[in-house]
Scaffold this motif. Sequence first.
Motif, PDB file in Angstrom:
ATOM      1  N   ASN A  89      90.201 -54.721 -21.742  1.00 15.32           N
ATOM      2  CA  ASN A  89      91.241 -55.598 -22.277  1.00 15.32           C
ATOM      3  C   ASN A  89      91.839 -56.462 -21.172  1.00 15.32           C
ATOM      4  O   ASN A  89      92.406 -57.522 -21.437  1.00 15.32           O
ATOM      5  N   LYS A  90      91.734 -56.031 -19.892  1.00 14.92           N
ATOM      6  CA  LYS A  90      92.247 -56.873 -18.812  1.00 14.92           C
ATOM      7  C   LYS A  90      91.168 -57.813 -18.279  1.00 14.92           C
ATOM      8  O   LYS A  90      91.463 -58.938 -17.868  1.00 14.92           O
ATOM      9  N   LYS A  91      89.916 -57.341 -18.293  1.00 14.66           N
ATOM     10  CA  LYS A  91      88.831 -58.195 -17.807  1.00 14.66           C
ATOM     11  C   LYS A  91      88.595 -59.375 -18.734  1.00 14.66           C
ATOM     12  O   LYS A  91      88.524 -60.526 -18.309  1.00 14.66           O
ATOM     13  N   PHE A  92      88.442 -59.054 -20.025  1.00 16.46           N
ATOM     14  CA  PHE A  92      88.189 -60.121 -21.007  1.00 16.46           C
ATOM     15  C   PHE A  92      89.400 -60.206 -21.922  1.00 16.46           C
ATOM     16  O   PHE A  92      89.428 -59.603 -22.982  1.00 16.46           O
ATOM     17  N   SER A  93      90.418 -60.950 -21.518  1.00 16.93           N
ATOM     18  CA  SER A  93      91.661 -60.920 -22.295  1.00 16.93           C
ATOM     19  C   SER A  93      91.532 -61.705 -23.594  1.00 16.93           C
ATOM     20  O   SER A  93      92.345 -61.534 -24.489  1.00 16.93           O
ATOM     21  N   PHE A  94      90.482 -62.569 -23.702  1.00 14.17           N
ATOM     22  CA  PHE A  94      90.325 -63.306 -24.961  1.00 14.17           C
ATOM     23  C   PHE A  94      89.862 -62.378 -26.082  1.00 14.17           C
ATOM     24  O   PHE A  94      89.959 -62.713 -27.262  1.00 14.17           O
ATOM     25  N   LEU A  95      89.369 -61.170 -25.728  1.00 13.74           N
ATOM     26  CA  LEU A  95      88.881 -60.248 -26.762  1.00 13.74           C
ATOM     27  C   LEU A  95      90.001 -59.492 -27.467  1.00 13.74           C
ATOM     28  O   LEU A  95      89.762 -58.867 -28.492  1.00 13.74           O
ATOM     29  N   ASN A  96      91.230 -59.572 -26.912  1.00 17.41           N
ATOM     30  CA  ASN A  96      92.304 -58.727 -27.457  1.00 17.41           C
ATOM     31  C   ASN A  96      92.578 -58.997 -28.932  1.00 17.41           C
ATOM     32  O   ASN A  96      92.750 -58.086 -29.724  1.00 17.41           O
ATOM     33  N   GLU A  97      92.594 -60.296 -29.283  1.00 19.58           N
ATOM     34  CA  GLU A  97      92.903 -60.651 -30.668  1.00 19.58           C
ATOM     35  C   GLU A  97      91.836 -60.085 -31.613  1.00 19.58           C
ATOM     36  O   GLU A  97      92.147 -59.477 -32.637  1.00 19.58           O
ATOM     37  N   TYR A  98      90.563 -60.281 -31.203  1.00 13.26           N
ATOM     38  CA  TYR A  98      89.482 -59.782 -32.070  1.00 13.26           C
ATOM     39  C   TYR A  98      89.503 -58.260 -32.153  1.00 13.26           C
ATOM     40  O   TYR A  98      89.206 -57.686 -33.198  1.00 13.26           O
ATOM     41  N   TYR A  99      89.907 -57.637 -31.052  1.00 14.23           N
ATOM     42  CA  TYR A  99      90.027 -56.177 -31.071  1.00 14.23           C
ATOM     43  C   TYR A  99      91.054 -55.738 -32.112  1.00 14.23           C
ATOM     44  O   TYR A  99      90.806 -54.817 -32.905  1.00 14.23           O
ATOM     45  N   LEU A 100      92.215 -56.424 -32.138  1.00 12.67           N
ATOM     46  CA  LEU A 100      93.254 -56.050 -33.113  1.00 12.67           C
ATOM     47  C   LEU A 100      92.757 -56.261 -34.538  1.00 12.67           C
ATOM     48  O   LEU A 100      92.965 -55.407 -35.413  1.00 12.67           O
ATOM     49  N   ILE A 101      92.082 -57.403 -34.769  1.00  6.75           N
ATOM     50  CA  ILE A 101      91.592 -57.673 -36.131  1.00  6.75           C
ATOM     51  C   ILE A 101      90.582 -56.605 -36.545  1.00  6.75           C
ATOM     52  O   ILE A 101      90.640 -56.064 -37.660  1.00  6.75           O
ATOM     53  N   LEU A 102      89.672 -56.276 -35.613  1.00  7.78           N
ATOM     54  CA  LEU A 102      88.647 -55.276 -35.934  1.00  7.78           C
ATOM     55  C   LEU A 102      89.282 -53.932 -36.254  1.00  7.78           C
ATOM     56  O   LEU A 102      88.925 -53.268 -37.242  1.00  7.78           O
ATOM     57  N   MET A 103      90.266 -53.515 -35.440  1.00 16.96           N
ATOM     58  CA  MET A 103      90.906 -52.230 -35.693  1.00 16.96           C
ATOM     59  C   MET A 103      91.641 -52.243 -37.023  1.00 16.96           C
ATOM     60  O   MET A 103      91.629 -51.248 -37.760  1.00 16.96           O
ATOM     61  N   ASN A 104      92.305 -53.383 -37.345  1.00 21.06           N
ATOM     62  CA  ASN A 104      93.001 -53.467 -38.629  1.00 21.06           C
ATOM     63  C   ASN A 104      92.034 -53.307 -39.788  1.00 21.06           C
ATOM     64  O   ASN A 104      92.330 -52.607 -40.761  1.00 21.06           O
TER      65      ASN A 104
END
Lengths: 128, 177
Positions: A89-104
């Motif tokens: 999450n710190k290396k590729f910070s652009f992935l954070n949003e997609y991570y949240l959507i996927l978890m939701n």
Amino acid sequence: MNKDSEIISNTVSLLYPFIILFAFYIILNGHITPGGGFQGGALLSAIFITKYMGIPTNDTDLKNFKIIEKIMFIIIMIIPMIFLFNGLNKKFSFLNEYYLILMNILIGIKVCCGLSIIFFRFVFYESR
Amino acid sequence: MVINIFLMLIIVFAILSIQSNSLRRAVIYLGILSLVSSFCYLLYGSPDVAIAQAVIGSTLSTILYLVALKKYKLFTIYYVLQNTDTEELDSDNTERKVIDIIESFCFERELEPDVVHTSENLENIEAHYQYDVIVLQKERGICLYGNKENYLLDSLQKHLVKKLGNKLNVSYVQNTV
């Protein structure tokens, strides 16, 4: 909850797409607007409940629901382990949003399966 | 100001749901209560909790309560006539009498009787259908089959013996499952 109420079954069949749309809206926008996986999943399970109100037949297979729920649980455990514990999450910070959507989405499907299992189990199997 | 009105409404509906006579009405009052409380959450600035409360409190739990009430009220009776020549067996209207008595029992307990007449096997019914009691008519007397968890069966048997007297032989079998 009469068994053959035409008004209820027609209204429910009209409401189906709107319930699905609203549930997916709540799930997919959970990271920026109110709502999230749990609320959207509860709304998704409302689809099966309204189906019971319209057509009270026992034709849903609970086994599939149980399998899907267990798979979702395992995935929900694995993805944060890979994503957060490795510091992605710190290396590729652009992935954070997609991570949240996927978890939701995953949580929504799991909650939907769980609540539907509770409901169908309660309605069709449990008795005195 | 608005929040105070809705908080007072919560108290009013809580008291109403406790004081109402019929259970079904109490469930509806509880649904309204949780809807009002979800609006209060919204006014306090937590729309997330408000959505969860509206979905779960006023929809899911209300429907579950209503289904439970309906299940509690329904009393399913399977009346099994195993012999094929039923007319000969039923010359003295045993079937009608027994069902009348069971229906009067249900009326006393505020239950809704649901009588199903079948000629299927007993094992088949036990395995595949949901039943509260199975009445098996024999040449002399009847036999009640019931689930062990069903607490109504003892009183039903007493009621049957009391009403029928010694005319019919009432026996009673409990299933373990």
